[in-house]
Design a protein around this motif. Sequence first.
Motif, mmCIF file in Angstrom:
data_model
loop_
_atom_site.group_PDB
_atom_site.id
_atom_site.type_symbol
_atom_site.label_atom_id
_atom_site.label_comp_id
_atom_site.label_asym_id
_atom_site.label_seq_id
_atom_site.Cartn_x
_atom_site.Cartn_y
_atom_site.Cartn_z
ATOM 1 N N LEU A 298 0.820 -1.208 0.000
ATOM 2 C CA LEU A 298 0.000 0.000 0.000
ATOM 3 C C LEU A 298 0.856 1.262 0.000
ATOM 4 O O LEU A 298 0.556 2.227 -0.709
ATOM 5 N N THR A 299 1.923 1.271 0.788
ATOM 6 C CA THR A 299 2.700 2.497 0.943
ATOM 7 C C THR A 299 3.737 2.698 -0.152
ATOM 8 O O THR A 299 4.038 3.852 -0.503
ATOM 9 N N ARG A 300 4.270 1.613 -0.682
ATOM 10 C CA ARG A 300 5.335 1.755 -1.673
ATOM 11 C C ARG A 300 4.817 1.653 -3.107
ATOM 12 O O ARG A 300 4.990 2.582 -3.897
ATOM 13 N N ARG A 301 4.166 0.551 -3.441
ATOM 14 C CA ARG A 301 3.735 0.403 -4.832
ATOM 15 C C ARG A 301 2.541 1.307 -5.142
ATOM 16 O O ARG A 301 2.564 2.078 -6.098
ATOM 17 N N LEU A 302 1.481 1.228 -4.327
ATOM 18 C CA LEU A 302 0.353 2.115 -4.569
ATOM 19 C C LEU A 302 0.712 3.556 -4.237
ATOM 20 O O LEU A 302 0.288 4.490 -4.922
ATOM 21 N N GLY A 303 1.499 3.751 -3.194
ATOM 22 C CA GLY A 303 1.880 5.108 -2.813
ATOM 23 C C GLY A 303 2.673 5.837 -3.869
ATOM 24 O O GLY A 303 2.692 7.078 -3.897
ATOM 25 N N SER A 304 3.329 5.088 -4.759
ATOM 26 C CA SER A 304 4.108 5.729 -5.820
ATOM 27 C C SER A 304 3.238 6.221 -6.971
ATOM 28 O O SER A 304 3.725 6.962 -7.835
ATOM 29 N N LEU A 305 1.964 5.829 -6.995
ATOM 30 C CA LEU A 305 1.056 6.262 -8.064
ATOM 31 C C LEU A 305 0.357 7.536 -7.619
ATOM 32 O O LEU A 305 -0.657 7.515 -6.916
ATOM 33 N N ARG A 306 0.896 8.660 -8.018
ATOM 34 C CA ARG A 306 0.388 9.954 -7.567
ATOM 35 C C ARG A 306 -1.005 10.252 -8.096
ATOM 36 O O ARG A 306 -1.685 11.160 -7.590
ATOM 37 N N GLU A 307 -1.448 9.514 -9.095
ATOM 38 C CA GLU A 307 -2.780 9.758 -9.658
ATOM 39 C C GLU A 307 -3.897 9.252 -8.747
ATOM 40 O O GLU A 307 -5.068 9.571 -8.964
ATOM 41 N N ILE A 308 -3.559 8.441 -7.739
ATOM 42 C CA ILE A 308 -4.561 7.938 -6.798
ATOM 43 C C ILE A 308 -4.830 9.021 -5.753
ATOM 44 O O ILE A 308 -3.942 9.416 -5.005
ATOM 45 N N ASP A 309 -6.072 9.511 -5.722
ATOM 46 C CA ASP A 309 -6.422 10.585 -4.794
ATOM 47 C C ASP A 309 -6.804 10.073 -3.412
ATOM 48 O O ASP A 309 -6.571 10.754 -2.411
ATOM 49 N N ALA A 310 -7.413 8.902 -3.342
ATOM 50 C CA ALA A 310 -7.858 8.366 -2.055
ATOM 51 C C ALA A 310 -7.898 6.849 -2.126
ATOM 52 O O ALA A 310 -8.097 6.272 -3.198
ATOM 53 N N LEU A 311 -7.720 6.208 -0.966
ATOM 54 C CA LEU A 311 -7.711 4.755 -0.891
ATOM 55 C C LEU A 311 -8.379 4.315 0.400
ATOM 56 O O LEU A 311 -8.072 4.821 1.479
ATOM 57 N N GLU A 312 -9.308 3.373 0.272
ATOM 58 C CA GLU A 312 -9.925 2.725 1.435
ATOM 59 C C GLU A 312 -9.582 1.242 1.384
ATOM 60 O O GLU A 312 -9.747 0.601 0.348
ATOM 61 N N THR A 313 -9.100 0.702 2.486
ATOM 62 C CA THR A 313 -8.704 -0.702 2.556
ATOM 63 C C THR A 313 -9.671 -1.453 3.465
ATOM 64 O O THR A 313 -9.857 -1.075 4.622
ATOM 65 N N SER A 314 -10.303 -2.518 2.930
ATOM 66 C CA SER A 314 -11.237 -3.332 3.697
ATOM 67 C C SER A 314 -10.657 -4.730 3.849
ATOM 68 O O SER A 314 -10.669 -5.510 2.886
ATOM 69 N N PRO A 315 -10.143 -5.098 5.014
ATOM 70 C CA PRO A 315 -9.611 -6.452 5.188
ATOM 71 C C PRO A 315 -10.699 -7.504 4.979
ATOM 72 O O PRO A 315 -11.832 -7.344 5.450
ATOM 73 N N VAL A 316 -10.360 -8.560 4.259
ATOM 74 C CA VAL A 316 -11.289 -9.665 4.029
ATOM 75 C C VAL A 316 -11.075 -10.705 5.118
ATOM 76 O O VAL A 316 -9.986 -11.272 5.245
ATOM 77 N N LEU A 317 -12.104 -10.931 5.915
ATOM 78 C CA LEU A 317 -12.008 -11.909 6.991
ATOM 79 C C LEU A 317 -12.332 -13.314 6.511
ATOM 80 O O LEU A 317 -11.723 -14.286 6.964
ATOM 81 N N ARG A 318 -13.289 -13.418 5.598
ATOM 82 C CA ARG A 318 -13.734 -14.732 5.174
ATOM 83 C C ARG A 318 -14.487 -14.625 3.857
ATOM 84 O O ARG A 318 -15.257 -13.698 3.649
ATOM 85 N N THR A 319 -14.236 -15.564 2.954
ATOM 86 C CA THR A 319 -15.005 -15.684 1.721
ATOM 87 C C THR A 319 -16.024 -16.808 1.905
ATOM 88 O O THR A 319 -15.645 -17.960 2.096
ATOM 89 N N LEU A 320 -17.300 -16.456 1.870
ATOM 90 C CA LEU A 320 -18.367 -17.423 2.089
ATOM 91 C C LEU A 320 -18.823 -18.088 0.804
ATOM 92 O O LEU A 320 -19.384 -19.174 0.826
ATOM 93 N N LYS A 321 -18.612 -17.414 -0.321
ATOM 94 C CA LYS A 321 -19.016 -17.951 -1.621
ATOM 95 C C LYS A 321 -18.079 -17.370 -2.661
ATOM 96 O O LYS A 321 -17.728 -16.188 -2.602
#
Length: 339
Positions: A298-321
Amino acid sequence: MLDALDRALIHALHLDGRVPFSRIAEVLGVSAQTVARRYRRLRAEAGLRVVGLADPDRAGRAQWLVRLTATARSAQDIAGALVRRPDTSWVKLTSGGTEITAVIHAAAEDASPGSLLLHDIPRTGGITAVSAHLLLHTYLGGPANWRRSAQALDEEQQRALEYRGDAVAGEGDREAGDGVRQPGPGDGELFAALERDGRAGQGELARATGWSPTTVARRLAELRAAGALFFDVEVDAGLFGVRARALLWLSVRPADLEQVALALADHDELAFVAATTGRTNLVAQALCRDPADLHRYLTRRLGSLREIDALETSPVLRTLKSASPVRVAGPRTPTHRAG
């Protein structure tokens, strides 16, 4: 963990979900019985599945990525209701277990998935927020695959195993024209059988459709040649060392959207990248070794893309389907993206 033969078999299935075991065995230098035995073990112990899926655009379907926020008490019941729906895939519990994300499949002319969703969700009053995002374009996912689950074969082996079409597709075109290659109402039983098991034999598919095995073979070849049918591979990502999974919701300036999406599609950490409607216009799924690895991404690869204005990260706890219609038991998370 997976050994070299397990990884090679999974990589081979990414290249062609219906490649004969005898062909895999020939390329890998083992017996067909060994390949078949490994496949059965991976199905039983690693959640390995090959599923045949219709291309949404050619099937006239729209895909909506829906985010539901619910109270902790009702989240499991709501997620279970979504899992049981035949028009859902990729149902996930995220963000501490109080957010549910799911892909809803609808007819392309439907303006909203709301009527499809809310009528069947238990009326518990536990839903506190809903947002729906139309998937506009998939940059990574669908017939593509997560690169870290497909790095076992060398270039020569890949060339020997990748799908190159079948002569019967050409015969079908000469007999009935290009229109025969588009999915139609008569293909419903075929697609349903392939969603259950993408490696089902021609005899089994013939019984499911009422067609002859020759007709089944021709129709499969026609649909694959047209890009109307592809095969996805589901397997427990934890066996590849994945311990941190997250959905990424990104806001990018419209003029830079294509550039950023194509850059993300080259990132080995991602299994899915798509453009969507809504306050965020790009969504991706990250599969990383651990939280520290996710942080570096998130901080290095995505952080290097200055065109990204905002980022929300949602941890995935479980895939049910996942992509297939059968519920995934336990906490396994298949490696492939939504769609």
